[in-house]
Design a protein around this motif. Structure first.
Motif, PDB file in Angstrom:
ATOM      1  N   GLY A  12     -17.887 -39.058 -11.277  1.00 63.75           N
ATOM      2  CA  GLY A  12     -18.024 -38.511  -9.922  1.00 63.75           C
ATOM      3  C   GLY A  12     -16.710 -38.555  -9.164  1.00 63.75           C
ATOM      4  N   ASN A  35     -13.961 -37.532 -14.188  1.00 66.49           N
ATOM      5  CA  ASN A  35     -15.230 -36.932 -14.626  1.00 66.49           C
ATOM      6  C   ASN A  35     -16.015 -36.461 -13.406  1.00 66.49           C
ATOM      7  N   ASP A  62     -22.372 -34.644 -17.405  1.00 70.88           N
ATOM      8  CA  ASP A  62     -23.432 -35.116 -16.513  1.00 70.88           C
ATOM      9  C   ASP A  62     -23.714 -36.567 -16.899  1.00 70.88           C
ATOM     10  N   SER A 141     -24.073 -50.605  -3.185  1.00 73.29           N
ATOM     11  CA  SER A 141     -23.916 -50.288  -1.759  1.00 73.29           C
ATOM     12  C   SER A 141     -24.383 -51.523  -0.991  1.00 73.29           C
ATOM     13  N   THR A 186     -20.874 -47.798   5.356  1.00 70.69           N
ATOM     14  CA  THR A 186     -20.845 -46.348   5.557  1.00 70.69           C
ATOM     15  C   THR A 186     -19.402 -45.845   5.543  1.00 70.69           C
ATOM     16  N   VAL A 192     -21.667 -38.536   3.263  1.00 68.78           N
ATOM     17  CA  VAL A 192     -22.155 -38.974   4.577  1.00 68.78           C
ATOM     18  C   VAL A 192     -22.157 -37.806   5.571  1.00 68.78           C
TER      19      VAL A 192
HETATM   20  N1  LIG Z   1     -20.166 -42.707   1.327  1.00 72.33           N
HETATM   21  C1  LIG Z   1     -20.799 -43.837   1.581  1.00 72.33           C
HETATM   22  O1  LIG Z   1     -21.035 -44.214   2.736  1.00 72.33           O
HETATM   23  C2  LIG Z   1     -21.235 -44.721   0.446  1.00 72.33           C
HETATM   24  C3  LIG Z   1     -21.653 -46.021   0.751  1.00 72.33           C
HETATM   25  C4  LIG Z   1     -22.046 -46.869  -0.274  1.00 72.33           C
HETATM   26  C5  LIG Z   1     -22.051 -46.403  -1.583  1.00 72.33           C
HETATM   27  N2  LIG Z   1     -21.655 -45.122  -1.845  1.00 72.33           N
HETATM   28  C6  LIG Z   1     -21.693 -44.693  -3.242  1.00 72.33           C
HETATM   29  O2  LIG Z   1     -20.388 -44.315  -3.645  1.00 72.33           O
HETATM   30  C7  LIG Z   1     -20.478 -43.320  -4.667  1.00 72.33           C
HETATM   31  C8  LIG Z   1     -19.607 -42.139  -4.287  1.00 72.33           C
HETATM   32  O3  LIG Z   1     -20.057 -41.646  -3.048  1.00 72.33           O
HETATM   33  P1  LIG Z   1     -19.227 -40.600  -2.173  1.00 72.33           P
HETATM   34  O4  LIG Z   1     -19.599 -40.868  -0.780  1.00 72.33           O
HETATM   35  O5  LIG Z   1     -17.816 -40.583  -2.584  1.00 72.33           O
HETATM   36  O6  LIG Z   1     -20.005 -39.248  -2.638  1.00 72.33           O
HETATM   37  P2  LIG Z   1     -19.535 -37.738  -2.875  1.00 72.33           P
HETATM   38  O7  LIG Z   1     -20.774 -36.919  -2.787  1.00 72.33           O
HETATM   39  O8  LIG Z   1     -18.367 -37.395  -2.027  1.00 72.33           O
HETATM   40  O9  LIG Z   1     -19.058 -37.781  -4.409  1.00 72.33           O
HETATM   41  C9  LIG Z   1     -19.952 -38.008  -5.471  1.00 72.33           C
HETATM   42  C10 LIG Z   1     -19.513 -37.184  -6.668  1.00 72.33           C
HETATM   43  O10 LIG Z   1     -20.430 -37.456  -7.759  1.00 72.33           O
HETATM   44  C11 LIG Z   1     -20.622 -36.258  -8.468  1.00 72.33           C
HETATM   45  N3  LIG Z   1     -21.870 -36.312  -9.223  1.00 72.33           N
HETATM   46  C12 LIG Z   1     -23.143 -36.291  -8.724  1.00 72.33           C
HETATM   47  N4  LIG Z   1     -24.029 -36.297  -9.730  1.00 72.33           N
HETATM   48  C13 LIG Z   1     -23.310 -36.344 -10.888  1.00 72.33           C
HETATM   49  C14 LIG Z   1     -23.671 -36.357 -12.263  1.00 72.33           C
HETATM   50  N5  LIG Z   1     -24.947 -36.322 -12.640  1.00 72.33           N
HETATM   51  N6  LIG Z   1     -22.674 -36.407 -13.201  1.00 72.33           N
HETATM   52  C15 LIG Z   1     -21.373 -36.426 -12.808  1.00 72.33           C
HETATM   53  N7  LIG Z   1     -20.981 -36.385 -11.517  1.00 72.33           N
HETATM   54  C16 LIG Z   1     -21.935 -36.340 -10.578  1.00 72.33           C
HETATM   55  C17 LIG Z   1     -20.665 -35.183  -7.387  1.00 72.33           C
HETATM   56  O11 LIG Z   1     -20.398 -33.901  -7.924  1.00 72.33           O
HETATM   57  C18 LIG Z   1     -19.572 -35.661  -6.427  1.00 72.33           C
HETATM   58  O12 LIG Z   1     -18.315 -35.073  -6.721  1.00 72.33           O
HETATM   59  C19 LIG Z   1     -21.970 -42.995  -4.804  1.00 72.33           C
HETATM   60  O13 LIG Z   1     -22.512 -43.746  -5.888  1.00 72.33           O
HETATM   61  C20 LIG Z   1     -22.560 -43.485  -3.492  1.00 72.33           C
HETATM   62  O14 LIG Z   1     -23.920 -43.833  -3.621  1.00 72.33           O
HETATM   63  C21 LIG Z   1     -21.244 -44.280  -0.872  1.00 72.33           C
END
Ligand SMILES: NC(=O)c1ccc[n+]([C@@H]2O[C@H](COP(=O)([O-])OP(=O)(O)OC[C@H]3O[C@@H](n4cnc5c(N)ncnc54)[C@H](O)[C@@H]3O)[C@@H](O)[C@H]2O)c1
Length: 257
Positions: A12, A35, A62, A141, A186, A192
């Motif tokens: 991701g 990836n 995926d 998280s 957050t 978000v």
């Molecule tokens: N943003 C927040 O506040 C926050 C807080 C705590 C935890 N997180 C966790 O951090 C991680 C990243 O979050 P983010 O905010 O950067 O999200 P984001 O949506 O900006 O990025 C997530 C990426 O994962 C990719 N993805 C989704 N499903 C996939 C799959 N099946 N195979 C491969 N790639 C896939 C998406 O295409 C995307 O590019 C997540 O696990 C999220 O739960 C985020």
């Protein structure tokens, strides 16, 4: 150059925290495999790293699908010879109280957020076990530790990732593999921003409300989490095993009156 020569797979990594980590890791000397499902944004991230003089390739897979993850791991080993760090970062959100969530949303979030940690780990671990070396970083998280409204399934998955991390650590410690979890609060990422747009009539007002929830008075930024991930990826954290690392502006430790 805190990651000099390390080969690091980040799932991701085309957006948000994963993208920011890919850029930071490469600037610290790592060879990064970006990836993601999103080919366009994944290629863009890898190209940005290369343009800055770093080493990165995009690989599509995926994370829930063994048929796409297994060949990706083989390809990484063919191209780079080994994998030092696996950062299981890919994840999706799911908003709603339990009775509001449709079964297909439940399955989707559970699948990506839990199975999406299991599948890449399953294929990378035998290689790390053979080398008797490795660091796995699982994205949990702070919601694993606190209750938060309308996040039932998301919270359940992130709690599961934290439990999984601790049990994985027990199994793989004899192989000199560390498994730790990140617990961000957050963080202002597209994830978000989408939640704010979709859940509130007035996203700006909701954003101000979210800021007040943090002891820091503001949301975190992807770089804040990337820096914590860098520590877990590097040998500097060699005595951290099965640990949760909070990067949450104080949300877990206390709340504003
Ligand atoms: N943003 C927040 O506040 C926050 C807080 C705590 C935890 N997180 C966790 O951090 C991680 C990243 O979050 P983010 O905010 O950067 O999200 P984001 O949506 O900006 O990025 C997530 C990426 O994962 C990719 N993805 C989704 N499903 C996939 C799959 N099946 N195979 C491969 N790639 C896939 C998406 O295409 C995307 O590019 C997540 O696990 C999220 O739960 C985020």
């Amino acid at each position: 150059m805190r990651l000099q020569g390390k080969v690091i797979l980040i799932t991701g990594a085309a957006s948000g925290i994963g993208r920011s980590s890919a850029i930071l890791f490469a600037s610290e000397g790592a060879k990064v495999i970006v990836n993601d499902l999103s080919e366009e944004k994944g290629e863009e991230t890898a190209a940005e790293i290369r343009a800055a003089g770093g080493e990165a390739v995009y690989m599509k897979a995926d994370v829930t699908d063994p048929a796409s993850v297994s060949p990706m791991v083989d390809e990484i080993l063919k191209q780079f010879g080994h994998i030092d760090v696996l950062f299981n970062n890919a994840g999706i959100s799911g908003v709603g109280a339990l009775h509001e969530i449709e079964p297909d949303m439940w399955d989707r979030v559970v699948n990506v957020n839990i199975r999406g940690v299991y599948v890449p780990s399953k294929y990378v671990l035998p290689h790390m076990m053979e080398r008797k070396s490795g660091s796995i970083i699982n994205m949990s998280s702070c919601i694993a530790e606190i209750g938060l409204g309308k996040r039932a399934v998301y919270a359940a998955t992130k709690g599961a990732v934290l439990s999984l991390t601790k049990s994985m650590q027990v199994d793989y410690a004899p192989y000199n593999i560390r498994v730790n979890a990140l617990l961000p609060g957050t963080i202002l990422t597209p994830f978000v921003e989408k939640y704010l747009r979709e859940s509130y009539d007035n996203p700006e007002e909701a954003y101000e409300g979210l800021k007040k929830r943090q002891l820091s008075g503001d949301l975190g930024r992807p770089e804040d989490v990337a820096k914590a991930a860098l520590f877990l990826a590097s040998d500097e954290s060699k005595f951290m095993m099965g640990s949760p690392l909070y990067i949450d502006g104080g949300v877990t430790s206390g709340k504003n009156a």
